[in-house]
Scaffold this active site. Structure first.
Site, PDB file in Angstrom:
ATOM      1  N   GLY A   1       0.791  -1.219   0.000  1.00 62.37           N
ATOM      2  CA  GLY A   1       0.000   0.000   0.000  1.00 62.37           C
ATOM      3  C   GLY A   1       0.821   1.266   0.000  1.00 62.37           C
ATOM      4  O   GLY A   1       0.305   2.334   0.330  1.00 62.37           O
TER       5      GLY A   1
ATOM      6  N   ASP B   1      -6.126   9.567   2.998  1.00 64.18           N
ATOM      7  CA  ASP B   1      -5.364  10.639   2.350  1.00 64.18           C
ATOM      8  C   ASP B   1      -6.189  11.404   1.323  1.00 64.18           C
ATOM      9  O   ASP B   1      -5.756  11.618   0.182  1.00 64.18           O
ATOM     10  CB  ASP B   1      -4.095  10.076   1.698  1.00 64.18           C
ATOM     11  CG  ASP B   1      -3.166   9.434   2.700  1.00 64.18           C
ATOM     12  OD1 ASP B   1      -3.349   9.683   3.902  1.00 64.18           O
ATOM     13  OD2 ASP B   1      -2.273   8.676   2.288  1.00 64.18           O
TER      14      ASP B   1
ATOM     15  N   ASP C   1       8.214   5.194   2.357  1.00 63.73           N
ATOM     16  CA  ASP C   1       7.939   5.988   1.165  1.00 63.73           C
ATOM     17  C   ASP C   1       7.898   7.487   1.435  1.00 63.73           C
ATOM     18  O   ASP C   1       7.703   8.266   0.501  1.00 63.73           O
ATOM     19  CB  ASP C   1       6.634   5.538   0.503  1.00 63.73           C
ATOM     20  CG  ASP C   1       5.439   5.584   1.445  1.00 63.73           C
ATOM     21  OD1 ASP C   1       5.624   5.932   2.631  1.00 63.73           O
ATOM     22  OD2 ASP C   1       4.324   5.265   1.005  1.00 63.73           O
TER      23      ASP C   1
END
Length: 844
Positions: free
Chosen positions: A53, A161, A271
């Protein structure tokens, strides 16, 4: 009689049909009962595994197959497909998959199910879905129906998000943002036949995002009350990246959601920072929390090869507390799990795998696959799920190459120079860092070759090196032992550098010995980091190289600067009584603590960038100049070992030879100064080496010196000293003669005098210091030259400089091109002197 016989036969057939119908109904009931029991068991089963993810380049199909093999071997049971940069997962969620994509997805689903894994397909429509639109709802159903027809039986719908605002149509149709999401989710859940596993990720997916709090959030309260009871809610903990999961927080959440959540665990997600990697064990989650959870899925590093230890230790955590395991494994211990994972990873690391993760051994396990050749896109914004811009890609090595090329062929002059270096036989002994007598730190060519040899070709990573690798790239909230030692020693050595400063005559000998002892330990650790980089680049497993290389390369460069800085501190840093020194002020603003310590709270890990490399950087005087430390890795990395150290008087001969080689290259290989071979060195390097040796640094590899950078902290005072001592000495050394063969020598002597011309005050006000950098052309790794420059800038800043410039003539295209490639210098055009020139400068 015939009529009676026919009636009897009909009755028998009717009885047989009834019996068959009865058995059929019984069978159907039994199948239905088993299906319900299986569904109930599936709903009760703890979901533990991996969620893909992250933001960035998704894993390849082959990598996922290797992942499934690992998960089956280790006992994990669930994989969630949700890579943010799969366009049809998020940005183009309305579009169905093409026939080719369908075939790939079907293969992946079958592969997961054949290994006993639950494949969960996730879609993220929240960025632009119109919740009240029947068209959007139909498109979402069409998309999930397509995946369902491929054999997928578990789904997730993600609203993480995204902006909380709704369009006008949704505002009129729904009372709240949460109500809109819940309505669509319930509809999709019913449409898919109420699958046993159906996950919902709320927009408020962690405690820090809840307003005003978890227990009082109207959003979560609506989710808990209106979301169908068999839909599981995803949660990340108190933070996006939670240091720990506590029972109290989970109990509070469960009371609001009216169901146990599933943890989407970002402990190893990287990330959000291009310089961080997490190889440490799964920790901070007590196995007893499982009774309060529906499951836990780990969202790991973007780099596939970096996830062996995180997933191996997650599996150990999942097996803990079970009845069918050994007593010593019933209680989960992160350190014990790490040791077990390291033992298994060693075999994986040293497999002779090419870049495509193709085994060169016929008997190699099937759990090998392809590896990415690029780093993922990352983000600077505060979320482990968000990315807005791309970063430099990893180098692409030839797939059939056993190792990347080290350097291009060199010309005749360079070959002759290097061969001349090979003939040197002096073996000076290594001394205390910064020592003004004896050999330079690092030793000569023969000594270094005997100590470790050329670091080329393929070899095996040792267990000590792998532990060092893990310790330097541990966890987002915690450094490993090696990283802790590196930072502690650097902090102490910098704080106590006054003991060995230039004016530290009153320091106690035992204190000086303590400083130099810790400095020796620190330098040894930096050497180990350099050797680790060398072993990864030259190792047999090219798949691991692709994923780990940017991180070991970045840390190698940072360690080179830190090592050179500690060597330089011994006897060169000025005390506060000096008119030039501002070390005390510099120490106050350059980093002493982490970002978390400065804030006084428990922040998200992205608050402080860079991990160990970033913290080492911030402990240096120029730590805030991030552009000096962040640049793309070289296209063709070399396993050659490099060392950066302060200049020693014995280096003068080699430096003069090097600049003479560079001069020959610009002159087309014609030697016009044979009568005075030192004149080139005297002009280019002589003044700095004679009058400012404390700001001179050497770059060397296994073959010897291959570069240098010279600095002048105060150009005005330096120019006066040159006019008073250096220029007269050169006039005596090179007296004018009538022979025309020496005309070139006289021209160079004249240029020496012109070199000491006056610079405008407007320049020296901003850039009081000057530098000159030289390096052999076969030095392919430009980052090493940048690191060499950074070492000098660190020294200049430590002793009070606020800016530095480097003068290059417009006709010197080679030097101008070389310095421009370094990427961090600003070009300032002005009248540095009577003749036109180009001045490159950068504020410290």
């Amino acid at each position: 009689r015939g009529s009676i016989r026919r009636c009897s036969e009909e009755e028998e057939e009717q009885d047989e049909r009834k019996e068959r119908d009865r058995k059929k109904r019984k069978h159907i009931k039994e199948v239905d009962r088993k299906r319900r029991e299986a569904a109930m068991e599936e709903k009760k089963q703890f979901l533990c595994g991996v969620v893909e993810g992250f933001y960035g380049r998704p894993w390849s199909m082959d990598q996922r197959k290797v992942l499934f093999q690992w998960m089956q071997l280790w006992g994990l049971n669930t994989y969630l497909y949700g890579p943010k940069d799969d366009l049809k997962h998020r940005l183009l969620w309305r579009e169905v998959y093409s026939p080719e994509e369908e075939a790939q997805l079907r293969t992946l689903i079958v592969e997961a199910q054949s290994r006993g894994l639950r494949f969960v397909y996730a879609v993220s429509p929240g960025q632009d879905i119109v919740f009240s639109s029947s068209c959007d709802l139909t498109l979402l159903k069409r998309k999930l129906k397509q995946v369902s027809d491929l054999g997928c039986q578990a789904f997730a719908i993600l609203f993480d998000d995204i902006d909380h605002s709704m369009c006008q149509a949704d505002t009129e149709a729904f009372t709240s943002f949460a109500r809109a999401q819940v309505t669509v989710t319930n509809e999709i859940y019913r449409f898919l036949g109420e699958p046993p596993v159906f996950l919902f990720c709320p927009t408020e997916y962690c405690g820090s995002l809840c307003s005003p709090s978890v227990s009082k959030s109207p959003y979560l309260q609506t989710v808990g009350e209106d979301l169908l009871p068999n839909i599981t809610v995803i949660w990340t903990g108190s933070k996006v990246i939670s240091r720990q999961l506590s029972l109290d927080c989970l109990a509070e959440l469960e009371s609001v959601l009216q169901r146990p959540p599933l943890i989407w665990d970002n402990l190893h997600a990287n990330d959000y920072d291009t310089r961080r990697l997490f190889l440490g064990p799964f920790k901070g989650r007590d196995p007893q929390l499982r009774s309060h959870l529906r499951g836990l899925l780990l969202n790991p590093n973007c780099e596939f090869e970096a996830n062996y230890i995180p997933l191996h230790t997650l599996a150990s955590w999942y097996r803990a507390e079970k009845d069918d395991i050994k007593d010593e494994e019933r209680e989960y211990c992160p350190e014990r799990a790490l040791t077990a994972a390291l033992h298994d990873w060693m075999e994986e690391l040293n497999q002779p795998l090419q870049a495509g993760r193709q085994s060169t051994r016929a008997d190699h396990r099937a759990s090998v696959s392809s590896s990415r050749s690029k780093t993922p896109d990352r983000s600077d914004c505060p979320s482990t799920f968000r990315a807005t811009h791309a970063v430099a890609k990893l180098p692409v090595f030839p797939l059939n190459s056993s190792s990347p090329p080290s350097s291009p062929p060199t010309g005749k002059a360079q070959r002759e120079g290097r061969e001349a270096e090979k003939k040197r036989s002096h073996q000076p002994s290594q001394q205390v860092p910064g020592s003004r007598s004896g050999a330079p730190v690092g030793g000569g060519r023969v000594q270094r070759a005997q100590g470790r040899g050329l670091c080329g070709g393929k070899g095996l990573l040792s267990e000590a090196q792998v532990r060092l690798l893990v310790g330097l790239h541990y966890l987002p909230h915690e450094h490993g032992p090696s990283a802790q030692k590196l930072l502690q020693d650097l902090t102490w050595l910098k704080s106590n550098c006054h003991l060995v400063g230039a004016n530290s005559k009153k320091a106690q000998p035992q204190k000086v010995d303590e400083w130099r002892g810790r400095a020796s330990s620190f330098l040894s650790l930096c050497e180990d980091i350099a050797q680790l980089h060398c072993s990864v680049v030259g190792g047999a497993n090219r798949a691991v190289l692709y994923d780990l290389y940017p991180y070991v390369w970045d840390l190698r460069n940072t360690a080179l600067v830190a090592k050179a800085f500690i060597c330089w501190l011994d006897g060169r840093v000025l005390s506060d009584s000096s008119s030039l020194a501002t070390w005390r002020n510099c120490f106050h603003w350059c980093g002493k603590t982490t970002g978390a310590d400065l804030l006084g709270v428990d922040p998200e890990p992205w608050v402080f960038k860079g991990g160990v490399s970033g913290e080492v950087q911030m402990l240096l005087p120029i730590g805030s100049s991030s552009e000096l430390f962040t640049h793309p890795p070289p296209l063709f990395p070399t396993s050659r070992l490099y060392n950066i150290r302060p200049y020693h008087s014995k280096d003068k001969v080699e430096l003069y030879r090097m600049v003479r080689q560079l001069h020959l290259r610009t002159q087309g290989g014609q030697e016009s100064t044979m009568a005075h071979p030192d004149v080139i060195g005297d002009r280019c390097l002589g003044p700095c080496l004679a009058l400012s040796p404390e700001y001179s640094f050497i770059l060397e590899d296994e073959l010897g010196i291959c570069g240098c950078v010279l600095g002048i902290v105060d150009v005005r005072s330096f120019a006066k000293r040159c006019q008073a001592s250096w220029i007269p000495a050169m006039r005596d050394k090179y007296p004018p003669k009538g022979n025309s063969s020496h005309s070139n020598t006289q021209n160079l002597v004249q240029l020496m005098e012109e070199d000491q011309g006056e610079y405008p005050d407007s320049l020296l006000y901003h850039f009081p210091s000057q530098l000159r950098l030289d390096a052999l052309p076969e030095l392919v790794d430009v980052s090493v030259s940048r690191t060499l420059l950074t070492a000098l800038l660190t020294a200049l800043k430590a002793n009070g400089s606020q800016g530095v410039f480097c003068e290059v003539q417009p006709t010197d295209h080679q030097r101008l091109e070389f310095l421009t490639k370094l990427g961090f210098l600003e070009i300032l055009r002005g009248e540095a002197r009577s003749r036109e020139g180009v001045v490159l400068g950068r504020l410290l």
